[in-house]
Design a protein around this motif. Structure first.
Motif, PDB file in Angstrom:
ATOM      1  N   GLY A   6       0.972  -1.325   0.034  1.00 49.67           N
ATOM      2  CA  GLY A   6       0.041   0.171   0.138  1.00 49.67           C
ATOM      3  C   GLY A   6       0.824   1.318   0.159  1.00 49.67           C
ATOM      4  O   GLY A   6       0.519   2.077  -0.760  1.00 49.67           O
ATOM      5  N   ALA A   7       1.918   1.049   0.922  1.00 51.95           N
ATOM      6  CA  ALA A   7       2.868   2.482   0.936  1.00 51.95           C
ATOM      7  C   ALA A   7       3.591   2.523  -0.582  1.00 51.95           C
ATOM      8  O   ALA A   7       3.570   3.725  -0.937  1.00 51.95           O
ATOM      9  N   ALA A   8       4.025   1.525  -1.048  1.00 47.75           N
ATOM     10  CA  ALA A   8       4.664   1.556  -2.426  1.00 47.75           C
ATOM     11  C   ALA A   8       3.728   2.172  -3.506  1.00 47.75           C
ATOM     12  O   ALA A   8       4.166   2.967  -4.302  1.00 47.75           O
ATOM     13  N   GLY A   9       2.652   1.567  -3.315  1.00 44.50           N
ATOM     14  CA  GLY A   9       1.401   2.107  -4.326  1.00 44.50           C
ATOM     15  C   GLY A   9       1.268   3.397  -4.289  1.00 44.50           C
ATOM     16  O   GLY A   9       0.956   4.264  -5.190  1.00 44.50           O
ATOM     17  N   ARG A  10       1.162   4.034  -2.998  1.00 43.90           N
ATOM     18  CA  ARG A  10       0.838   5.543  -2.834  1.00 43.90           C
ATOM     19  C   ARG A  10       2.069   6.337  -3.206  1.00 43.90           C
ATOM     20  O   ARG A  10       1.738   7.271  -3.770  1.00 43.90           O
ATOM     21  N   ARG A  11       3.216   5.909  -2.951  1.00 41.25           N
ATOM     22  CA  ARG A  11       4.409   6.648  -3.299  1.00 41.25           C
ATOM     23  C   ARG A  11       4.195   6.549  -4.672  1.00 41.25           C
ATOM     24  O   ARG A  11       4.572   7.812  -5.511  1.00 41.25           O
ATOM     25  N   ASN A  12       4.335   5.568  -5.554  1.00 44.65           N
ATOM     26  CA  ASN A  12       4.004   5.363  -7.039  1.00 44.65           C
ATOM     27  C   ASN A  12       3.090   6.431  -7.633  1.00 44.65           C
ATOM     28  O   ASN A  12       3.195   7.160  -8.630  1.00 44.65           O
ATOM     29  N   ALA A  13       1.729   6.364  -7.089  1.00 45.01           N
ATOM     30  CA  ALA A  13       0.622   7.362  -7.469  1.00 45.01           C
ATOM     31  C   ALA A  13       0.996   9.055  -7.180  1.00 45.01           C
ATOM     32  O   ALA A  13       0.593   9.555  -7.985  1.00 45.01           O
ATOM     33  N   VAL A  14       1.677   9.189  -6.236  1.00 43.75           N
ATOM     34  CA  VAL A  14       2.114  10.543  -5.881  1.00 43.75           C
ATOM     35  C   VAL A  14       3.256  10.865  -7.114  1.00 43.75           C
ATOM     36  O   VAL A  14       3.258  11.893  -7.410  1.00 43.75           O
ATOM     37  N   ARG A  15       4.029   9.917  -7.088  1.00 44.35           N
ATOM     38  CA  ARG A  15       5.077  10.404  -8.352  1.00 44.35           C
ATOM     39  C   ARG A  15       4.249  10.678  -9.679  1.00 44.35           C
ATOM     40  O   ARG A  15       4.801  11.332 -10.507  1.00 44.35           O
ATOM     41  N   ARG A  16       3.278   9.721 -10.037  1.00 41.16           N
ATOM     42  CA  ARG A  16       2.646  10.122 -11.242  1.00 41.16           C
ATOM     43  C   ARG A  16       1.751  10.944 -11.105  1.00 41.16           C
ATOM     44  O   ARG A  16       1.227  11.235 -12.222  1.00 41.16           O
ATOM     45  N   GLY A  17       1.622  11.763  -9.997  1.00 42.81           N
ATOM     46  CA  GLY A  17       0.579  12.770 -10.326  1.00 42.81           C
ATOM     47  C   GLY A  17      -0.683  12.477  -9.642  1.00 42.81           C
ATOM     48  O   GLY A  17      -1.798  13.140  -9.915  1.00 42.81           O
ATOM     49  N   GLY A  18      -1.070  11.003  -9.079  1.00 38.78           N
ATOM     50  CA  GLY A  18      -2.417  10.755  -9.233  1.00 38.78           C
ATOM     51  C   GLY A  18      -2.928  11.029  -7.756  1.00 38.78           C
ATOM     52  O   GLY A  18      -4.006  11.119  -7.643  1.00 38.78           O
TER      53      GLY A  18
END
Length: 170
Positions: free
Chosen positions: A156-168
């Motif tokens: 979940g943390a990795a998914g949120r970091r990835n979403a933030v990096r992609r601007g989501g």
């Protein structure tokens, strides 16, 4: 209406076997050859990996079964992380279902081992180490649940970091 797959009917009421007996969409996942093959291949990998670890770190006498303990805890963590990740990236279909079936059911299912855990626990008790057996059983279950939870949290943390990096997500 019969309950077996061969005699079951699809939504339009026609017999599934009359439409296309090999159509994956009409068969339950456990009856699809591709899914069975993925579980089998994942199982080969998981069993092989477990064998190598068990051989490298054998248990003697009434000692703590470290190999099985580490295998089951790490397997719970990996499975929790895998399923947590797959749940974040979309519905259980296509490549996500294939990954779940291969890596979750096949690899993690064959890598982790309840039967060896149960046998080792029983043998510890029968060979004069009931305290070790109880501690091993309790810690295996508790740390297995915590390992699965930690895997879900990490995914979940990795998914949120990835979403933030992609601007989501902000």
């Amino acid at each position: 209406m019969r309950t077996s797959w061969r005699g079951s009917r699809n939504r339009s009421g026609s017999d599934i076997a009359d439409i296309d007996p090999d159509a994956p969409a009409d068969r339950p996942l456990h009856l699809q050859f591709g899914a069975i093959a993925l579980v089998f291949l994942g199982g080969i990998c998981g069993t092989g990996l477990r064998y190598v670890i068990e051989e490298a770190f054998p248990t003697f006498g009434t000692g703590w079964p470290w190999a099985t303990f580490a295998i089951n805890i790490s397997g719970a963590f990996v499975l929790g992380g895998l399923l947590g990740f797959l749940a974040l990236v979309g519905p259980d279909d296509g490549w996500r279902r294939n990954v779940r079936v291969f890596a979750g059911t096949g690899l993690c299912g064959a890598f982790t081992t309840y039967s060896t855990f149960a046998l080792e626990t029983t043998q510890l008790g029968h060979h004069g180490a009931p305290g070790v057996a109880i501690a091993y059983a309790v810690l295996s279950v508790v740390l297995g649940v915590l390992g699965a939870w930690a895997g879900i949290v990490v995914a979940g943390a990795a998914g949120r970091r990835n979403a933030v990096r992609r601007g989501g997500v902000s």
